[in-house]
Design a protein around this motif. Structure first.
Motif, PDB file in Angstrom:
ATOM      1  N   HIS A 171      88.968 -10.258  46.799  1.00 47.41           N
ATOM      2  CA  HIS A 171      87.954 -11.021  47.251  1.00 47.41           C
ATOM      3  C   HIS A 171      88.040 -11.959  48.526  1.00 47.41           C
ATOM      4  O   HIS A 171      89.181 -12.505  48.598  1.00 47.41           O
ATOM      5  N   VAL A 172      86.872 -11.862  49.356  1.00 45.48           N
ATOM      6  CA  VAL A 172      86.955 -12.950  50.271  1.00 45.48           C
ATOM      7  C   VAL A 172      86.264 -14.239  49.632  1.00 45.48           C
ATOM      8  O   VAL A 172      85.603 -14.100  48.803  1.00 45.48           O
ATOM      9  N   ARG A 173      86.905 -15.472  49.872  1.00 49.51           N
ATOM     10  CA  ARG A 173      86.761 -16.542  49.189  1.00 49.51           C
ATOM     11  C   ARG A 173      86.109 -17.564  50.226  1.00 49.51           C
ATOM     12  O   ARG A 173      86.680 -17.930  51.270  1.00 49.51           O
ATOM     13  N   VAL A 174      84.806 -18.205  50.111  1.00 55.88           N
ATOM     14  CA  VAL A 174      84.063 -18.832  50.861  1.00 55.88           C
ATOM     15  C   VAL A 174      83.681 -20.225  50.314  1.00 55.88           C
ATOM     16  O   VAL A 174      83.090 -20.266  49.118  1.00 55.88           O
ATOM     17  N   ALA A 211      88.848 -14.449  61.051  1.00 50.48           N
ATOM     18  CA  ALA A 211      89.474 -15.475  61.955  1.00 50.48           C
ATOM     19  C   ALA A 211      89.604 -15.205  63.413  1.00 50.48           C
ATOM     20  O   ALA A 211      89.337 -16.229  64.050  1.00 50.48           O
ATOM     21  N   GLU A 212      89.426 -14.061  63.693  1.00 47.30           N
ATOM     22  CA  GLU A 212      89.381 -13.645  65.236  1.00 47.30           C
ATOM     23  C   GLU A 212      88.267 -14.035  65.923  1.00 47.30           C
ATOM     24  O   GLU A 212      87.911 -14.212  67.078  1.00 47.30           O
ATOM     25  N   HIS A 213      87.239 -14.299  64.982  1.00 53.07           N
ATOM     26  CA  HIS A 213      85.808 -14.615  65.487  1.00 53.07           C
ATOM     27  C   HIS A 213      85.660 -16.273  65.052  1.00 53.07           C
ATOM     28  O   HIS A 213      84.379 -16.760  64.813  1.00 53.07           O
ATOM     29  N   ASN A 214      86.561 -16.877  64.929  1.00 51.72           N
ATOM     30  CA  ASN A 214      86.658 -18.375  64.777  1.00 51.72           C
ATOM     31  C   ASN A 214      85.865 -18.707  63.283  1.00 51.72           C
ATOM     32  O   ASN A 214      85.425 -19.746  63.157  1.00 51.72           O
ATOM     33  N   VAL A 215      86.089 -17.948  62.378  1.00 55.47           N
ATOM     34  CA  VAL A 215      85.476 -18.255  61.077  1.00 55.47           C
ATOM     35  C   VAL A 215      86.465 -18.197  60.090  1.00 55.47           C
ATOM     36  O   VAL A 215      87.326 -17.293  59.912  1.00 55.47           O
ATOM     37  N   ILE A 216      86.715 -19.434  59.393  1.00 53.07           N
ATOM     38  CA  ILE A 216      87.948 -19.737  58.932  1.00 53.07           C
ATOM     39  C   ILE A 216      87.582 -19.692  57.509  1.00 53.07           C
ATOM     40  O   ILE A 216      87.071 -20.651  56.906  1.00 53.07           O
ATOM     41  N   VAL A 217      87.923 -18.623  56.584  1.00 51.83           N
ATOM     42  CA  VAL A 217      87.962 -18.564  55.086  1.00 51.83           C
ATOM     43  C   VAL A 217      89.239 -18.017  54.566  1.00 51.83           C
ATOM     44  O   VAL A 217      90.113 -17.813  55.140  1.00 51.83           O
ATOM     45  N   ASP A 218      89.298 -17.749  53.118  1.00 49.71           N
ATOM     46  CA  ASP A 218      90.572 -17.239  52.697  1.00 49.71           C
ATOM     47  C   ASP A 218      90.442 -16.042  51.788  1.00 49.71           C
ATOM     48  O   ASP A 218      89.247 -15.697  51.632  1.00 49.71           O
ATOM     49  N   TYR A 219      91.206 -15.520  51.404  1.00 54.48           N
ATOM     50  CA  TYR A 219      91.228 -14.550  50.284  1.00 54.48           C
ATOM     51  C   TYR A 219      92.004 -14.620  48.755  1.00 54.48           C
ATOM     52  O   TYR A 219      92.940 -15.303  49.168  1.00 54.48           O
ATOM     53  N   ARG A 220      91.488 -14.076  47.851  1.00 52.67           N
ATOM     54  CA  ARG A 220      92.284 -13.961  46.663  1.00 52.67           C
ATOM     55  C   ARG A 220      91.994 -12.668  46.138  1.00 52.67           C
ATOM     56  O   ARG A 220      91.380 -11.995  46.766  1.00 52.67           O
ATOM     57  N   PRO A 221      93.005 -12.181  45.266  1.00 56.66           N
ATOM     58  CA  PRO A 221      93.056 -10.628  45.350  1.00 56.66           C
ATOM     59  C   PRO A 221      91.525 -10.061  44.926  1.00 56.66           C
ATOM     60  O   PRO A 221      90.618 -10.389  44.098  1.00 56.66           O
ATOM     61  N   GLU A 235      89.324  -4.689  51.289  1.00 52.24           N
ATOM     62  CA  GLU A 235      90.668  -5.201  52.055  1.00 52.24           C
ATOM     63  C   GLU A 235      90.391  -6.575  52.382  1.00 52.24           C
ATOM     64  O   GLU A 235      90.304  -6.880  53.610  1.00 52.24           O
ATOM     65  N   PRO A 236      90.325  -7.373  51.360  1.00 50.59           N
ATOM     66  CA  PRO A 236      90.213  -9.060  51.704  1.00 50.59           C
ATOM     67  C   PRO A 236      90.960  -9.546  52.736  1.00 50.59           C
ATOM     68  O   PRO A 236      90.601 -10.295  53.678  1.00 50.59           O
ATOM     69  N   SER A 237      92.327  -9.232  52.826  1.00 45.98           N
ATOM     70  CA  SER A 237      93.242  -9.960  53.926  1.00 45.98           C
ATOM     71  C   SER A 237      92.923  -9.443  55.311  1.00 45.98           C
ATOM     72  O   SER A 237      92.873 -10.304  56.167  1.00 45.98           O
ATOM     73  N   GLN A 238      92.441  -8.374  55.538  1.00 46.85           N
ATOM     74  CA  GLN A 238      91.901  -7.463  56.726  1.00 46.85           C
ATOM     75  C   GLN A 238      90.479  -8.124  57.154  1.00 46.85           C
ATOM     76  O   GLN A 238      90.273  -8.733  58.180  1.00 46.85           O
ATOM     77  N   VAL A 239      89.877  -8.399  56.209  1.00 45.34           N
ATOM     78  CA  VAL A 239      88.597  -9.156  56.404  1.00 45.34           C
ATOM     79  C   VAL A 239      88.720 -10.501  56.938  1.00 45.34           C
ATOM     80  O   VAL A 239      88.015 -10.934  57.855  1.00 45.34           O
ATOM     81  N   VAL A 240      89.504 -11.181  56.150  1.00 46.89           N
ATOM     82  CA  VAL A 240      89.659 -12.760  56.639  1.00 46.89           C
ATOM     83  C   VAL A 240      90.287 -12.743  58.192  1.00 46.89           C
ATOM     84  O   VAL A 240      89.989 -13.662  58.774  1.00 46.89           O
ATOM     85  N   ARG A 241      91.276 -11.714  58.450  1.00 44.67           N
ATOM     86  CA  ARG A 241      91.751 -11.828  59.418  1.00 44.67           C
ATOM     87  C   ARG A 241      90.960 -11.536  60.610  1.00 44.67           C
ATOM     88  O   ARG A 241      90.872 -12.167  61.744  1.00 44.67           O
ATOM     89  N   THR A 242      89.854 -10.591  60.359  1.00 46.27           N
ATOM     90  CA  THR A 242      88.917 -10.362  61.245  1.00 46.27           C
ATOM     91  C   THR A 242      87.775 -11.458  61.689  1.00 46.27           C
ATOM     92  O   THR A 242      87.407 -11.894  62.715  1.00 46.27           O
TER      93      THR A 242
END
Ligand SMILES: Cc1ncc(COP(=O)(O)O)c(C=O)c1O
Length: 398
Positions: A355-358, A343-353, A334-341
């Motif tokens: 995958h989490v992208r760092v 972000a709640e910990h002040n770690v900004i990355v993003d996602y593409r279908p 669930e990449p979008s959920q992982v990226v949101r979580t």
């Protein structure tokens, strides 16, 4: 230009206020804002306030020209071959209008390119768009290009670095294959220039696009368009505007003449605030030197991927580090959920279908790599069980 081993990376990092409160590992989406870029935009506002329209002639047009020259230096391009555009999409639309598609009606692109490339030609009647598949979702085998390019091919349009794998394509090899059959090559270098050295003359490409948004630290609003010298002299875009007119300030509605340099591929008034930000970002990159940046990037990517492996995280990676730029893909459920979580910990990355992208850049650190890996490992192990992760602080608090 600096040497990676003597560059003061922590002093450079201090120029980016975001790191005072956030683990920012998302340069492939948007480069971090430097103090210099903010000051440059403020300078633009001061000039606007003080001089109004006179600022165009006092400084702004000169600043636009200086940006064209900086791009030229960055890409080792010949004088008069680099100019500016509003976005990669607008640059593509002008380039697409240079071809008549009668003898050659085939455009070759790939499944891994940013889709604004195929979109540009999918909407055109009488153009065949060939999208080369990827076997591993990381790169495209050269044989696929070789099999697809033929006498009907007008253009091969693809990326230097793929935005969902970080794979660095062999642009010079692709160009050789295309030129052998009289086709042109357009390289979208939005994910490349700034983080890997680019020499358009050595690559021998026909078009090279890049811009400030990501690895050139200049924010949105301005991109770069390179055309090889003989194309600058010969091609006549039919999507155009008054900034492409050789006597722009004659305001003659009845006669048309193109600039004799790459400005013939421009459209209308540029976003001057963006020009100021782009110049500041570019100065930073040119002063550090892309060779030094690449050296540091390789260390950071190797560090991130080895920490990830140790933590048992899955990775989608080019096999060879030398072919890998600063984009690291983590397959997750669930990449979008992982990226949101994150972000709640002040770690900004993003996602593409899927995958989490760092995307680490020179201003990141191995401590930040450790933080993102630790959090990711906790989130992924809790995925599906609805587990909430705890920060280190929360864990020590019991
Ligand atoms: C490789 C690549 N090309 C093009 C774009 C988008 O281009 P634009 O929005 O400037 O048209 C992106 C993402 O922003 C990208 O990653």
């Amino acid at each position: 230009m600096q040497n990676a081993s003597v560059t003061d990376w922590s002093a450079l990092r201090a120029e980016f206020p975001v790191f005072e409160h956030t683990t920012y590992l998302n340069t492939c989406s948007l480069g971090a804002l430097s103090r210099q870029a903010r000051a440059a935009v403020n300078q633009f506002l001061d000039l606007w306030q003080a001089y109004g329209a006179s600022a165009w002639y006092k400084t702004w047009l000169g600043e636009v020209q200086a940006l064209r020259s900086s791009y030229q230096r960055l890409l080792n391009a010949q004088p008069g071959t680099c100019t500016i555009q509003h976005s990669i999409s607008s640059a593509l639309s002008v380039i697409a209008s240079c071809y008549d598609y009668t003898q050659r009606n085939k455009i070759i692109t790939t499944a891994l390119d940013f889709p604004t490339i195929p979109y540009q030609w999918l909407v055109k009647p009488n153009v065949e768009v060939v999208i080369l598949p990827s076997d591993d979702h990381i790169g495209i085998a050269l044989e696929r290009y070789a099999a697809a390019i033929d006498e009907r091919t007008a253009l091969v349009a693809t990326s230097h670095v793929f935005f969902t794998s970080g794979y660095i394509q062999p642009a010079a090899e692709i160009t050789k294959l295309a030129h052998a059959l009289g086709a042109h090559v357009l390289i979208d270098g939005y994910q490349a220039a700034g983080q890997i050295p680019v020499d358009v003359q050595a690559l021998d490409v026909d078009w090279y696009l890049t811009g400030g948004l990501k690895w050139l630290l200049g924010g949105p609003g301005i991109v770069e368009l390179y055309a090889r010298p003989e194309l600058v002299q010969r091609l006549q875009p039919t999507t155009t505007g008054w900034f492409a007119h050789g006597q722009q300030f004659a305001f003659d509605p009845e006669n048309w003449s193109y600039w004799s340099d790459a400005r013939r591929f421009e459209l209308g008034t540029p976003a001057v605030a963006a020009v100021y930000a782009a110049r500041a970002g570019m100065d930073l990159i040119l002063n550090i030197g892309v060779e030094a940046i690449r050296e540091r990037e390789l260390l950071l990517v190797a560090d991130l991927t080895s920490r990830a492996r140790e933590a048992g995280l899955r990775l989608k990676l080019p096999a060879n580090l030398e072919e890998h730029a600063g984009i690291v893909m983590f397959p997750v459920g669930e990449p979008s959920q992982v990226v949101r979580t994150l972000a709640e910990h002040n770690v900004i990355v993003d996602y593409r279908p899927g995958h989490v992208r760092v995307s680490p850049f020179f201003y990141n650190t191995v401590d930040e790599n450790q933080r993102v890996v630790e959090l990711l490992a906790q989130i992924v192990s809790g995925e599906g069980r609805g587990a909430r992760i705890q920060t280190k602080e929360q864990r020590t608090q019991g």
